[in-house]
Scaffold this active site. Structure first.
Site, PDB file in Angstrom:
ATOM      1  N   LYS A  49       0.005  30.435  28.659  1.00 53.71           N
ATOM      2  CA  LYS A  49      -0.371  29.747  27.423  1.00 53.71           C
ATOM      3  C   LYS A  49      -1.879  29.586  27.249  1.00 53.71           C
ATOM      4  O   LYS A  49      -2.336  29.225  26.172  1.00 53.71           O
ATOM      5  CB  LYS A  49       0.338  28.396  27.310  1.00 53.71           C
ATOM      6  CG  LYS A  49       1.829  28.478  27.280  1.00 53.71           C
ATOM      7  CD  LYS A  49       2.415  29.389  26.207  1.00 53.71           C
ATOM      8  CE  LYS A  49       2.112  28.967  24.825  1.00 53.71           C
ATOM      9  NZ  LYS A  49       3.142  29.473  23.861  1.00 53.71           N
TER      10      LYS A  49
HETATM   11  N1  PMP Z   1       7.306  30.129  30.246  1.00 51.71           N
HETATM   12  C1  PMP Z   1       6.654  28.964  30.245  1.00 51.71           C
HETATM   13  C2  PMP Z   1       6.625  28.154  31.514  1.00 51.71           C
HETATM   14  C3  PMP Z   1       6.027  28.517  29.078  1.00 51.71           C
HETATM   15  O1  PMP Z   1       5.373  27.325  29.073  1.00 51.71           O
HETATM   16  C4  PMP Z   1       6.107  29.305  27.907  1.00 51.71           C
HETATM   17  C5  PMP Z   1       5.462  28.835  26.634  1.00 51.71           C
HETATM   18  N2  PMP Z   1       6.071  27.769  25.979  1.00 51.71           N
HETATM   19  C6  PMP Z   1       6.823  30.501  27.935  1.00 51.71           C
HETATM   20  C7  PMP Z   1       7.399  30.887  29.133  1.00 51.71           C
HETATM   21  C8  PMP Z   1       7.047  31.352  26.702  1.00 51.71           C
HETATM   22  O2  PMP Z   1       5.903  31.879  26.081  1.00 51.71           O
HETATM   23  P1  PMP Z   1       5.818  32.056  24.514  1.00 51.71           P
HETATM   24  O3  PMP Z   1       5.517  30.721  23.903  1.00 51.71           O
HETATM   25  O4  PMP Z   1       4.707  33.041  24.314  1.00 51.71           O
HETATM   26  O5  PMP Z   1       7.130  32.581  24.014  1.00 51.71           O
END
Ligand code: PMP
Length: 340
Positions: A49
Site C-alpha cells: 500500500k
Molecule cells: N493485502 C493486504 C495486507 C492489504 O492491506 C491490501 C490492501 N488493502 C491488499 C492485500 C490488497 O491490495 P489492493 O488494495 O491493491 O487490492
C-alpha cells in the site's frame, strides 16, 4: 555531498517500489512452474500500500488538490493509513485517519506512533452516512486544505501499479511472465498490474484469488455480486463491490481460497521458506499453485507478497487465537496443496 548513484534511494518516497521478485523454491519444484512473489513487504512502510499512497499523493499534488501544508484524510485501519501517514510526513502533510472503533488498539497505537491523527467512529455499514469512509470524505471537505485519498475509487491507485509494479514484474522476468495472480482489497494492484501485462502480451493470464466472504470470484466468474457465503480472517482484502479501480479490469480467471488451506500455506512459507507473511500473501500463493496445477508445468506465475507477519502477531501467529478461529496450521509436507 556525494553524487547520487543508482544504488542510493532518495528518502522514503524514493525507496517505494523496485522490490525484489522472489522465487519460492518449494512451490516451484512441486508444480514444475516458476512461482514468483513480489516482495512488497520490503517497501519502506512495510506493505504494497506504500505504492497506492504514493500514487494518490503524487496525483493530488499534480492536480493541485493537495497543497503545501495540506491534510490527507482517509478511512482505513490498515496498510494504506500507514503508507499515507509516512508519505505525508516525508512530503510535509498532516494525516487524519478515520477508523471504526471495532479496530484493535494495536493498529490505533501504531498509526498514532507514526504521527497520524486517529479518529475512531462507531462502526456502521457502507450505506449508512455514518460509515467511516463517508465521515472521512466529509471531514476532508470541511477542513481547510483537506484532501480525501479515497483509495477504493481514486484510480491514481491503479495507475501507480500500471506505471510501476507491472513494468517491474515484466522486466524482472525478462518478459517471460505467463500469469499474474492477486487478491483484491481496493483492486488497485490486480487491475493495475493486469492492465499493464495485457498491454505487453494479451495472452498473459490474469487471475483473482479471492477469500470466502468476498464477491470478486463471483464477479469475475459469473458477472454478479450476489453471493454471501463463508468468511475469512484475511485483513486488507475481501471486496463486495466493483470499485472504480476494478472497473474494466482485464481478468481471465478467479479462484476461491479457503482459510483452512491459507493457514497451512502461511506456516509452510514461514517454517520451510523463512518467509514471514500475511494471510493475503498466502492466499495469493495458493492461487498461484492452483493455476500451476490446473494449467500444468512450464508457466512463470507471478504474485504479490503484500506485507509481513509482524502486523499479525496477536492473530495469525498466536496459537490461542488460531484455536479460537478453528484454524490448524499442522500439515504433512506439501500434502495440503491437494486441498487448494
Ligand atoms: N493485502 C493486504 C495486507 C492489504 O492491506 C491490501 C490492501 N488493502 C491488499 C492485500 C490488497 O491490495 P489492493 O488494495 O491493491 O487490492
Amino acid at each position: 555531498m556525494i553524487s547520487m548513484s543508482k544504488e542510493i534511494k532518495n528518502g522514503f518516497c524514493g525507496t517505494i517500489g523496485n522490490t525484489p521478485l522472489i522465487r519460492i523454491p518449494s512451490l516451484s519444484e512441486a508444480t514444475g512452474c516458476e512461482i514468483l512473489g513480489k516482495a512488497e513487504f520490503l517497501n519502506p512502510g512495510g506493505s504494497v500500500k506504500d505504492r497506492a499512497a504514493m500514487g494518490i499523493v503524487e496525483d493530488a499534488e499534480q492536480r493541485g488538490l493537495l497543497k503545501p501544508g495540506g491534510t490527507i484524510v482517509e478511512g482505513t485501519a490498515g496498510n494504506t493509513g500507514i503508507g499515507l501517514a509516512l508519505v505525508g510526513n516525508a512530503r510535509g502533510y498532516r494525516t487524519i485517519i478515520v477508523i471504526p472503533d471495532t479496530q484493535s488498539q494495536e493498529k490505533i497505537n501504531l498509526l498514532r506512533a507514526i504521527g497520524a491523527e486517529v479518529r475512531p467512529v462507531p462502526a456502521a455499514p457502507y450505506k449508512d452516512p455514518a460509515n467511516y469512509n463517508h465521515v472521512a470524505r466529509r471531514l476532508a471537505e470541511e477542513i481547510d486544505n483537506g484532501f480525501w485519498a479515497n483509495q477504493f475509487d481514486n484510480t491514481a491507485n491503479r495507475e501507480y501499479h500500471v506505471r510501476t509494479t507491472g513494468p517491474e514484474i515484466y522486466r524482472q522476468t525478462g518478459g517471460d511472465v505467463t500469469a499474474f495472480v492477486a487478491s483484491v482489497g481496493t483492486g488497485g494492484t490486480l487491475a493495475g498490474v493486469s492492465t499493464y501485462l495485457k498491454e505487453k502480451k494479451k495472452d498473459i493470464c490474469t487471475v483473482c484469488a479471492d477469500p470466502y466472504g468476498a464477491a470478486m470470484w463471483s464477479w469475475f466468474k459469473h458477472g454478479h455480486l450476489d453471493i454471501d457465503d463463508g468468511d475469512s480472517v484475511a485483513e486488507g482484502i475481501g471486496q463486495g463491490r466493483v470499485t472504480r479501480n476494478l472497473e474494466s479490469a482485464p481478468i481471465d480467471e478467479a479462484f476461491r481460497i479457503h482459510d483452512r488451506v491459507m493457514i497451512k500455506m502461511l506456516y509452510h512459507l514461514l517454517e520451510t521458506e523463512g518467509l514471514f507473511l500475511s494471510a493475503s500473501s498466502a492466499i495469493n500463493l495458493c492461487g498461484a499453485v492452483k493455476l500451476a496445477r490446473e494449467r500444468g508445468p512450464g508457466q512463470v506465475i507471478t504474485t504479490i507478497l503484500c506485507d509481513d507477519g509482524q502486523r499479525y502477531l496477536s492473530r495469525l501467529y498466536n496459537p490461542d487465537w488460531l484455536k479460537s478461529e478453528g484454524l490448524d496450521p499442522t500439515r504433512r509436507g506439501l500434502d495440503f496443496l491437494d486441498e487448494i
